[in-house]
Scaffold this motif. Sequence first.
Motif, PDB file in Angstrom:
ATOM      1  N   ASP A  86      51.196  29.233  33.651  1.00 24.88           N
ATOM      2  CA  ASP A  86      51.713  30.603  34.543  1.00 24.88           C
ATOM      3  C   ASP A  86      53.057  30.276  34.965  1.00 24.88           C
ATOM      4  O   ASP A  86      53.483  31.035  35.747  1.00 24.88           O
ATOM      5  CB  ASP A  86      50.716  31.072  35.411  1.00 24.88           C
ATOM      6  CG  ASP A  86      49.625  32.112  34.950  1.00 24.88           C
ATOM      7  OD1 ASP A  86      49.715  32.654  33.809  1.00 24.88           O
ATOM      8  OD2 ASP A  86      48.420  31.788  35.433  1.00 24.88           O
ATOM      9  N   GLU A  99      35.720  41.872  34.216  1.00 25.02           N
ATOM     10  CA  GLU A  99      36.814  41.570  35.113  1.00 25.02           C
ATOM     11  C   GLU A  99      36.746  42.769  36.326  1.00 25.02           C
ATOM     12  O   GLU A  99      36.788  44.021  36.026  1.00 25.02           O
ATOM     13  CB  GLU A  99      38.146  41.190  34.638  1.00 25.02           C
ATOM     14  CG  GLU A  99      38.478  40.406  33.520  1.00 25.02           C
ATOM     15  CD  GLU A  99      39.695  39.967  33.140  1.00 25.02           C
ATOM     16  OE1 GLU A  99      39.988  38.754  32.834  1.00 25.02           O
ATOM     17  OE2 GLU A  99      40.094  41.120  32.921  1.00 25.02           O
ATOM     18  N   TRP A 107      38.731  39.039  40.210  1.00 21.59           N
ATOM     19  CA  TRP A 107      37.377  38.408  39.947  1.00 21.59           C
ATOM     20  C   TRP A 107      37.146  38.336  38.552  1.00 21.59           C
ATOM     21  O   TRP A 107      36.956  39.608  38.040  1.00 21.59           O
ATOM     22  CB  TRP A 107      36.226  38.738  40.936  1.00 21.59           C
ATOM     23  CG  TRP A 107      35.383  37.765  41.016  1.00 21.59           C
ATOM     24  CD1 TRP A 107      34.964  36.557  40.501  1.00 21.59           C
ATOM     25  CD2 TRP A 107      34.152  37.789  42.082  1.00 21.59           C
ATOM     26  NE1 TRP A 107      34.008  35.910  41.109  1.00 21.59           N
ATOM     27  CE2 TRP A 107      33.312  36.640  41.918  1.00 21.59           C
ATOM     28  CE3 TRP A 107      33.674  38.983  42.953  1.00 21.59           C
ATOM     29  CZ2 TRP A 107      32.349  36.493  42.870  1.00 21.59           C
ATOM     30  CZ3 TRP A 107      32.755  38.623  43.896  1.00 21.59           C
ATOM     31  CH2 TRP A 107      31.864  37.520  43.834  1.00 21.59           C
ATOM     32  N   GLY A 149      34.942  33.282  38.725  1.00 15.66           N
ATOM     33  CA  GLY A 149      36.215  32.916  39.216  1.00 15.66           C
ATOM     34  C   GLY A 149      36.973  34.054  40.076  1.00 15.66           C
ATOM     35  O   GLY A 149      37.252  35.044  39.467  1.00 15.66           O
TER      36      GLY A 149
END
Length: 470
Positions: A77, A175, A203, A229
């Motif tokens: 990223d 998600e 999330w 996550g």
Amino acid sequence: FMTSVNDIRSKFLDYFQSHDHELVDSAPLVPRNDPTLMFVNSGMVPFKNVFTGVEKRDYSRATSAQKCVRAGGKHNDLDNVGFTARHHTFFEMLGNFSFGDYFKEQAIEHAWHMVHKEFGLPKDKLLVTVYHEDDEAFDLWKKIAGLSDDRIIRIATSDNFWMMGDTGPCGPSSEIFFDHGDHIWGGPPGGPEEDGDRFIEIWNLVFMQYEQHANGDRTDLPRPSIDTGMGLERIAAVLQGTHDNYQTDMFKALLAGVADVTNTDIGDKGDQSRRVIADHLRSMSFLISEGVLPSNEGRGYVLRRIMRRAMRHATLLGANEPVINKLVGSLVREMGQAYPELSRGEAMIKETIKLEEERFLKTLSRGLQILEDETEGLSEGATLEGATAFKLYDTYGFPLDLTQDALRQRGIDVDQKGFDEAMAAQKAEARKNWSGSGDAASEAIWFKIADQKGATEFLGYETEKADGEV
Ligand code: ATP
Ligand code: MG
Ligand code: MG
Ligand code: MG
């Protein structure tokens, strides 16, 4: 009243602890159980062997806030930082895990309870994705959260199917997105505008229910598992009423520090540079606290790239002396309590950054001048010659991605193939001209060192001296 980043981390961990999850400390960023991985990039990495059954723990549920770096490899990223409101090179991933214990239904129940009840997010601001074949997840979201059909989006791409590797555990994912409102550009997942910052993924739930075999077969896991996550910085932004991670209490404090040491003002045209510096300050400091040092290979080179990139942005803000090292204290104030390694390592982190700043500042402005001269006539869509990018790398210590970053806003590309060729040619030339001692073993060692350290330390130093700059 505003919930701080530190409070949000605690709230998440407390909730899962009170639901029989073992609180597990963040593992180091340098992975201990995976030689193929540069840095830990998600919460599940330290538990890989538990998921595959290779390793046994005395608990079957866990929760953690895991340090993550995404600045190379499969998840990179780096190029997003400064351009999106939601990506960092370093971030914290909050997670809950079930190792063959609870599965899909309870995972969705926990997640919904957390976002809707504990964090209090309204239903009409949330939407979720499921893998297109995962009817079970679709129905559970409907049943548990009462979401309408148009808020449960079926996605057919690999974005919603997770695999640990070519073989091993795998399964569909789901998600959770927050809608920050139509004053921000962006569209829902799966649509043409999904790269915007309006609908932000907060999330990610993974339902590990299959095992992928080398022969292509996929069988059911006898005891399916859960891996989730949640990005702490993103949920903090939501809870603090902003779509922008850099507007959270933690980043505001860091950005104020950057403005201070560069004598600039928040809100002026240097915002992007200040963000890059604040972001990179975190990743460099955490890596150094674990003993990673800037170098010309492997992990050390990823660190050096992050550091030098931040340094270029500091010069864009007008700094021409080492300033980034002066920010370490403010980072320790923000994060030292949650991560004692930062407090313990403060002096060493500061010194390491300062040394690298001094080293790079010797050639940075000359290199930038050359970049300026070489691209003067170029307009948007043009390409910088690979040979020039290589010269910047070789003589002035510019990592390739620093050059790319510098030219990106002007829409100028770098000829990467040309860069690689110049690099290969230089190595071949060095070998050809090497008369050496005739001792094959010591030659092999010399070239190994030269390859590892890169030419910067050798030729670059001589060039500097020839120019009378040192
Ligand atoms: P995105 O699609 O936004 O890039 P992702 O799907 O790559 O996110 P995951 O691998 O699912 O992210 O990671 C789990 C969570 O970690 C995400 O839902 C997000 O909240 C957070 N996250 C991922 N990448 C970053 C990042 N670079 N900076 C901050 N948070 C991140
Ligand atoms: Mg991503
Ligand atoms: Mg995603
Ligand atoms: Mg995701």
